[in-house]
Design a protein around this motif. Structure first.
Motif: not given
Length: 166
Positions: A79-88
């Motif tokens: 995942f990209p660095e700016d992805a949120t925990e919830e999104t991942m």
């Protein structure tokens, strides 16, 4: 072009067991499909995940008919660095399972294409429902495990107290 939200870096099959069972009498074939997965996270690179997706199928009859299947495919996702925990956490399950199931459908179709009957085309599934059911089952298992631990922990002091009274 922006980086994809969920990127598959690599995948491989760890298990593919396929068996053909010739029907002994004509009739409809009713198959159960069982799904499961495990998610693991890279220890130092928090945007990297490992997803092991499992699929099994078997006929609902007492004597197996058609194909029986037991497979596992593993994918490594980033995942990209700016992805949120919830999104991942959500996308590694939903998108990850969708991606790996699609790959698995093609592999199973290719493998079974040379079997005596016909190639097996895995059914289209609503992966949201599959993930929801698996997560519900995993939550129930965790809850049952916690209940068992609580009961065991509650029994231990009583046994120790009754031992002291003797």
């Amino acid at each position: 072009m922006s980086e994809p939200v969920c990127h598959l870096d690599e995948f491989f099959m760890t298990r593919v067991n396929v068996a053909w069972h010739e029907p002994t009498q004509p009739g409809s074939i009713d198959i159960d499909y069982l799904f499961d997965y495990d998610v693991a996270r890279h220890t130092t690179e928090k945007q990297r995940f490992r997803l092991a997706f499992r699929l099994a199928s078997k006929s609902k009859t007492s004597t197996p008919v058609d194909y029986s299947l037991d497979c596992e495919i593993v994918g490594f996702f980033r995942f990209p660095e700016d992805a949120t925990e919830e999104t991942m956490q959500s996308l590694v399950r939903l998108n990850g399972c969708t991606i790996l199931y699609g790959i698995l459908r093609g592999q199973v179709s290719n493998i079974t294409g040379s079997f005596p009957h016909r190639k097996m085309v895995l059914p289209t599934v609503m992966m949201e429902e599959v993930v929801r059911d698996i997560e519900l089952e995993k939550a129930q298992v965790r809850q049952a495990s916690l209940s068992t631990k609580k009961k065991t922990a509650n029994k231990a002091p009583k046994t120790a107290k009754s031992a002291k009274k003797k």
